[in-house]
Enzyme design. Structure first.
Site, mmCIF file in Angstrom:
data_model
loop_
_atom_site.group_PDB
_atom_site.id
_atom_site.type_symbol
_atom_site.label_atom_id
_atom_site.label_comp_id
_atom_site.label_asym_id
_atom_site.label_seq_id
_atom_site.Cartn_x
_atom_site.Cartn_y
_atom_site.Cartn_z
ATOM 1 N N LEU A 1 0.837 -1.200 0.000
ATOM 2 C CA LEU A 1 0.000 0.000 0.000
ATOM 3 C C LEU A 1 0.870 1.247 0.000
ATOM 4 O O LEU A 1 0.730 2.114 -0.856
ATOM 5 C CB LEU A 1 -0.937 -0.011 1.207
ATOM 6 C CG LEU A 1 -1.831 1.222 1.394
ATOM 7 C CD1 LEU A 1 -2.777 1.406 0.211
ATOM 8 C CD2 LEU A 1 -2.622 1.109 2.708
ATOM 9 N N GLU B 1 3.903 4.012 -0.344
ATOM 10 C CA GLU B 1 4.824 4.383 -1.415
ATOM 11 C C GLU B 1 5.842 5.373 -0.879
ATOM 12 O O GLU B 1 5.674 5.917 0.225
ATOM 13 C CB GLU B 1 4.044 4.977 -2.590
ATOM 14 C CG GLU B 1 3.076 3.990 -3.226
ATOM 15 C CD GLU B 1 2.348 4.541 -4.440
ATOM 16 O OE1 GLU B 1 1.539 3.801 -5.011
ATOM 17 O OE2 GLU B 1 2.593 5.712 -4.811
ATOM 18 N N ILE C 1 7.974 -2.408 2.323
ATOM 19 C CA ILE C 1 7.266 -3.666 2.132
ATOM 20 C C ILE C 1 7.967 -4.787 2.905
ATOM 21 O O ILE C 1 9.087 -5.192 2.572
ATOM 22 C CB ILE C 1 7.175 -4.030 0.630
ATOM 23 C CG1 ILE C 1 6.578 -2.855 -0.160
ATOM 24 C CG2 ILE C 1 6.372 -5.310 0.447
ATOM 25 C CD1 ILE C 1 5.226 -2.389 0.332
ATOM 26 N N THR C 2 7.310 -5.268 3.956
ATOM 27 C CA THR C 2 7.806 -6.434 4.679
ATOM 28 C C THR C 2 7.752 -7.637 3.758
ATOM 29 O O THR C 2 6.740 -7.876 3.097
ATOM 30 C CB THR C 2 6.954 -6.680 5.937
ATOM 31 O OG1 THR C 2 7.001 -5.530 6.776
ATOM 32 C CG2 THR C 2 7.455 -7.881 6.709
ATOM 33 N N ARG D 1 20.028 -11.249 40.266
ATOM 34 C CA ARG D 1 21.076 -10.233 40.394
ATOM 35 C C ARG D 1 21.084 -9.690 41.818
ATOM 36 O O ARG D 1 20.051 -9.229 42.328
ATOM 37 C CB ARG D 1 20.815 -9.092 39.396
ATOM 38 C CG ARG D 1 21.706 -7.874 39.541
ATOM 39 C CD ARG D 1 23.142 -8.155 39.165
ATOM 40 N NE ARG D 1 23.905 -6.912 39.076
ATOM 41 C CZ ARG D 1 25.213 -6.867 38.919
ATOM 42 N NH1 ARG D 1 25.920 -7.995 38.812
ATOM 43 N NH2 ARG D 1 25.843 -5.708 38.844
ATOM 44 N N GLY E 1 20.192 -2.528 33.974
ATOM 45 C CA GLY E 1 21.339 -1.646 34.129
ATOM 46 C C GLY E 1 22.267 -1.716 32.930
ATOM 47 O O GLY E 1 21.820 -1.788 31.784
ATOM 48 N N GLY E 2 23.562 -1.723 33.193
ATOM 49 C CA GLY E 2 24.534 -1.751 32.112
ATOM 50 C C GLY E 2 24.393 -2.988 31.240
ATOM 51 O O GLY E 2 24.593 -2.928 30.019
ATOM 52 N N GLU F 1 1.552 -0.218 10.053
ATOM 53 C CA GLU F 1 0.086 -0.334 10.006
ATOM 54 C C GLU F 1 -0.599 0.966 10.424
ATOM 55 O O GLU F 1 -1.661 0.951 11.055
ATOM 56 C CB GLU F 1 -0.411 -1.483 10.902
ATOM 57 C CG GLU F 1 0.239 -2.820 10.642
ATOM 58 C CD GLU F 1 -0.220 -3.464 9.357
ATOM 59 O OE1 GLU F 1 -0.869 -2.789 8.545
ATOM 60 O OE2 GLU F 1 0.104 -4.642 9.157
#
Length: 390
Positions: free
Chosen positions: A133, A135, A165-166, A275, A346-347, A370
């Site tokens: 669809l 362009e 276009i996927t 962690r 975090g990092g 979409e």
């Protein structure tokens, strides 16, 4: 990455068959998708062989009639399958959504002969579709498209370019919207174009910040001849067909967004549980616990919103406003939740050793495809207050 993952989402499913389907999908994910997702995305590899497997397994036509190779499943079930696939790898979940979108025009507006000839192969024959669809100069203004189809003998000659276009360049068929008349909305016609049509070519794939395993490319049509038997619907009906497909497609994007957000939350929960800082798991700290609670609440709200819209669609009731709301809310949720997941790690969240940085990069495009989220607000406002006076 830790193996201390939360339990799978408890699904709201209407039948025992649907529960069996979700179990099948989860088994396939653990065997075929999740183990290679990070490596394949990093390498930019599209899993074409996996889509062939999905086709053989009946997962590329879930919402279409069983007599043509579909699954006869309601959208309520199909979208939850999409969520599962997207949580494992967004390239796969979004790819299934795009393929379903590409089949929509033929399945709902094609003649009996067209459906009988083409739909079985599209649903279960290993084919992959794309939807054309947008362009280069008409994205949000979809009615401004300029790709033309001119009558020539027993068919049409298509000329122009489609953008974003996927599956561009690898699809077996393209559902293409073209201009056949001067009226902005009533001068557009849909065609089913074979991927190997003479004169059809693809540009080099776009270089994207995420979704690197999913090819996105411009499609060029240079005097592509298409017989009239591949015109879908009536001449001039293409814009209505396109909008109908987008309403359903927006629900697919909403479900994929919640799948991605759920994956990010699961990673954050697992990481913060193991962690340790200051002698405690970081999940013990209230500030982080509240972030997790907010993330989970947003995901549940988004899931409820897209399922409510899906049930309206399944009942044959209007759902355009709810589809826009679901797409808007769920994609914004995906962006917020993935960003928070990076923060919680975090990092480490900023490194490619953990998947949340990829989830964050992938989430951004969901607010664009979409129909951008600004366009979703336009759609919602029109339902509430009517068209703009201008």
């Amino acid at each position: 990455m830790t193996d201390q993952r939360p339990q799978p989402v408890e699904r709201e499913l209407p039948t025992e068959e649907a529960h069996d389907l979700i179990s099948l999908v989860r088994e396939l994910i653990e065997r075929e998708i999740r183990p290679n997702a990070a490596e394949e995305e990093a390498a930019g590899r599209f899993p074409r062989e996996l889509f062939a497997l999905l086709s053989r397994s009946g997962l590329l036509g879930l919402v279409y009639p069983e007599e043509f190779g579909g699954g006869d499943q309601p959208y309520e079930v199909y979208l939850q399958v999409l969520e599962e696939l997207a949580a494992a790898r967004l390239t796969v979940g979004l790819g299934v959504s795009v393929h379903t979108l590409a089949c929509h025009a033929l399945a709902h507006y094609g003649s009996k002969d067209q459906i009988a000839e083409h739909l079985p192969a599209m649903l279960g024959g290993g084919l992959l579709g794309a939807y054309c669809l947008s362009e280069p100069s008409s994205g949000s203004d979809a009615a401004g498209l300029t790709t033309r189809a001119a009558r020539e003998g027993d068919g049409w000659t298509l000329t122009g370019s489609k953008a974003w276009i996927t599956h561009g360049g690898i699809a077996d068929f393209y559902t293409v919207m073209t201009r056949t008349g001067p009226d902005r909305t009533r001068g557009i016609t849909a065609f089913l174009v074979p991927g190997d049509a003479s004169g059809l070519s693809a540009a080099a794939p776009e270089r994207k910040m995420g979704m690197k395993g999913s090819p996105t490319a411009q499609i060029h049509l240079e005097d592509v001849h298409v017989p009239d038997a591949r015109r879908i619907g009536e001449e001039g009906q293409g814009f209505a067909i396109a909008l109908s497909a987008l309403d359903a497609g927006r629900l697919g994007i909403a479900a994929c967004s919640i799948g991605l957000a759920q994956a990010a939350l699961d990673e954050a929960v697992a990481y913060t549980a193991q962690r340790r800082q200051f002698g405690h798991p970081v999940a013990d700290f209230q500030g982080l616990r509240f972030m997790l609670a907010d993330m989970a609440t947003q995901i549940e709200a988004g899931r409820a919103l897209y399922l409510a819209a899906a049930r309206l669609r399944d009942a044959g009731r209007p759902f355009s406003k709810q589809a826009a709301m679901a797409k808007l809310f769920c994609t914004d949720t995906a962006m917020k939740v993935t960003t928070d997941a990076v923060q919680l790690l975090g990092g480490y969240g900023y490194t490619a050793d953990f998947p949340v940085e990829r989830y964050m990069r992938e989430a951004k495009v969901l607010q664009i495809v979409e129909g951008t989220n600004q366009i979703q607000r336009v759609v919602i406002a029109r339902h509430l207050a009517g068209p703009e006076s201008r």
